[in-house]
Write an enzyme that holds these catalytic residues in place. Structure first.
Site, PDB file in Angstrom:
ATOM      1  N   ARG A 160      -5.735  11.101  -5.570  1.00  9.24           N
ATOM      2  CA  ARG A 160      -4.304  11.128  -5.271  1.00  9.24           C
ATOM      3  C   ARG A 160      -4.012  12.465  -4.598  1.00  9.24           C
ATOM      4  O   ARG A 160      -4.682  13.468  -4.863  1.00  9.24           O
ATOM      5  CB  ARG A 160      -3.463  10.996  -6.546  1.00  9.24           C
ATOM      6  N   LYS A 184      -3.553  11.521 -13.958  1.00  5.76           N
ATOM      7  CA  LYS A 184      -2.343  11.226 -14.725  1.00  5.76           C
ATOM      8  C   LYS A 184      -2.631  11.294 -16.216  1.00  5.76           C
ATOM      9  O   LYS A 184      -3.695  10.897 -16.672  1.00  5.76           O
ATOM     10  CB  LYS A 184      -1.821   9.839 -14.360  1.00  5.76           C
ATOM     11  N   HIS A 252      -1.836   8.490   0.636  1.00  6.46           N
ATOM     12  CA  HIS A 252      -2.204   7.594  -0.462  1.00  6.46           C
ATOM     13  C   HIS A 252      -2.982   6.385   0.053  1.00  6.46           C
ATOM     14  O   HIS A 252      -3.780   5.796  -0.683  1.00  6.46           O
ATOM     15  CB  HIS A 252      -0.961   7.135  -1.223  1.00  6.46           C
ATOM     16  N   ARG A 255      -6.639   6.729  -0.412  1.00  4.66           N
ATOM     17  CA  ARG A 255      -7.128   6.360  -1.747  1.00  4.66           C
ATOM     18  C   ARG A 255      -7.331   4.847  -1.830  1.00  4.66           C
ATOM     19  O   ARG A 255      -8.340   4.373  -2.347  1.00  4.66           O
ATOM     20  CB  ARG A 255      -6.129   6.840  -2.797  1.00  4.66           C
ATOM     21  N   HIS A 278      -8.110   4.892 -13.253  1.00  9.03           N
ATOM     22  CA  HIS A 278      -7.133   3.925 -13.747  1.00  9.03           C
ATOM     23  C   HIS A 278      -7.315   3.711 -15.249  1.00  9.03           C
ATOM     24  O   HIS A 278      -8.442   3.512 -15.720  1.00  9.03           O
ATOM     25  CB  HIS A 278      -7.289   2.576 -13.031  1.00  9.03           C
ATOM     26  N   TYR A 287      -7.129  -4.539  -5.972  1.00 16.21           N
ATOM     27  CA  TYR A 287      -7.928  -4.395  -4.759  1.00 16.21           C
ATOM     28  C   TYR A 287      -8.715  -5.651  -4.430  1.00 16.21           C
ATOM     29  O   TYR A 287      -9.145  -5.831  -3.296  1.00 16.21           O
ATOM     30  CB  TYR A 287      -8.850  -3.182  -4.888  1.00 16.21           C
TER      31      TYR A 287
END
Length: 306
Positions: A160, A184, A252, A255, A278, A287
């Site tokens: 990111r 995150k 982004h 990514r 994730h 995806y």
């Protein structure tokens, strides 16, 4: 039944209340009015006559589900049906407060979940061109090296933009090493570093204004402070214009491209999940829709009977 307000009259009164008392925007009033007209039109057919307040108060969850099912049959996406249900709920809250017509059914229904948008990746050649040529946006050799290293890192490691810009000089990968990324929720992950990424980072470090200061930002702005994401996004916009890339070419998107191209090359979802950081595999599974869309496009373009 004499003296009982009919559904259409209640709709008009509700829209007037939104306008006069709630000061809702004209767009909101127009959309709510259209959604409720469609709802009442369905109920008129469903019940055999225009519903009055008594009939609206007696509607069951099954009645409202039938309306939602009709919308789904018209290929309305979940986000649209969720908005329509929100309008109906607001209408029934108004009826309960102003006309004493309480019906809990709309509030008891589960809101249709909006599907997350399919990630928009760049074509492999376009993603490579960003990593290799984005430095052309600037005439400053230092900025050229910095931007090349940054965007090569984004595509080569799937970071990111905030993750990349949070790195310090001490965090940079060493030769034949890996990169430790804090994502995150302060979740750490280890990402392997491709030779092309290492070369771009080494070239940038040779020009880095802070030299080897380990506490300095890996990607500083012209004043030495940590580079702002808005600056990187502006650089991408300028390069996108120069190279004729599509509008979804953003930092982004690199990514997304990283994940999509790995999947197309045969990588498994669990590995991609770990590389992207994730928390849930369902996020990574988005995806697969991109890959399926690409396969379908190839099929339609090349199959003799398509």
């Amino acid at each position: 039944m004499a003296g009982v307000m009919m559904g259409e009259a209640a709709r008009v009164a509700f829209l007037d209340w939104l306008t006069q008392e709630r000061r809702a925007s004209p767009l909101t009033v127009r959309e709510y009015g259209r959604d409720l007209a469609q709802f009442l039109g369905f109920m008129t057919q469903h019940l055999g006559q225009e519903p009055d307040l008594v009939a609206l108060g007696a509607l069951s969850q099954a009645d409202i589900r039938a309306w939602l099912a009709q919308q789904a049959g018209r290929n309305q996406i979940n986000a649209t049906r969720a908005r329509h249900l929100s309008a109906v709920r607001s209408f029934f809250r108004y009826l309960a407060r102003r006309h004493g017509t309480a019906n809990p059914a709309p509030g008891l229904l589960a809101t249709p979940k909006a599907r997350p948008p399919i990630p928009k990746a760049l074509a492999p050649a376009d993603a490579r061109s960003v990593a290799e040529d984005v430095g052309d946006v600037s005439d400053n050799p230092g900025v050229q090296a910095r931007d090349t290293a940054l965007f090569t890192l984004l595509y080569g490691c799937g970071l990111r933009i905030a993750e990349a810009l949070s790195l310090d000089v001490r965090d940079r990968p060493r030769a034949n090493g890996a990169l430790r990324v804090v994502g995150k929720g302060s979740k750490e992950r280890i990402v392997p570093v491709l030779p092309a990424v290492q070369i771009a980072l080494d070239a940038w470090m040779a020009l880095h204004p802070a030299g080897g200061d380990p506490a300095a930002p890996l990607f500083p702005g012209l004043r030495g402070k940590r580079l702002n994401a808005a600056v990187a996004q502006r650089t991408m916009r300028e390069y996108r214009r120069l190279a004729g890339l599509p509008e979804h070419a953003t930092p982004h998107a690199l990514r997304h491209s990283f994940a999509t191209h790995l999947l197309a090359g045969g990588a498994d979802l669990r590995s991609i999940q770990e590389l992207l950081g994730h928390a849930s595999l369902s996020t990574t599974q988005r995806y697969t829709a991109v890959d399926e869309a690409g396969l379908l496009a190839v099929f339609r373009a090349t199959h003799p009977r398509a």
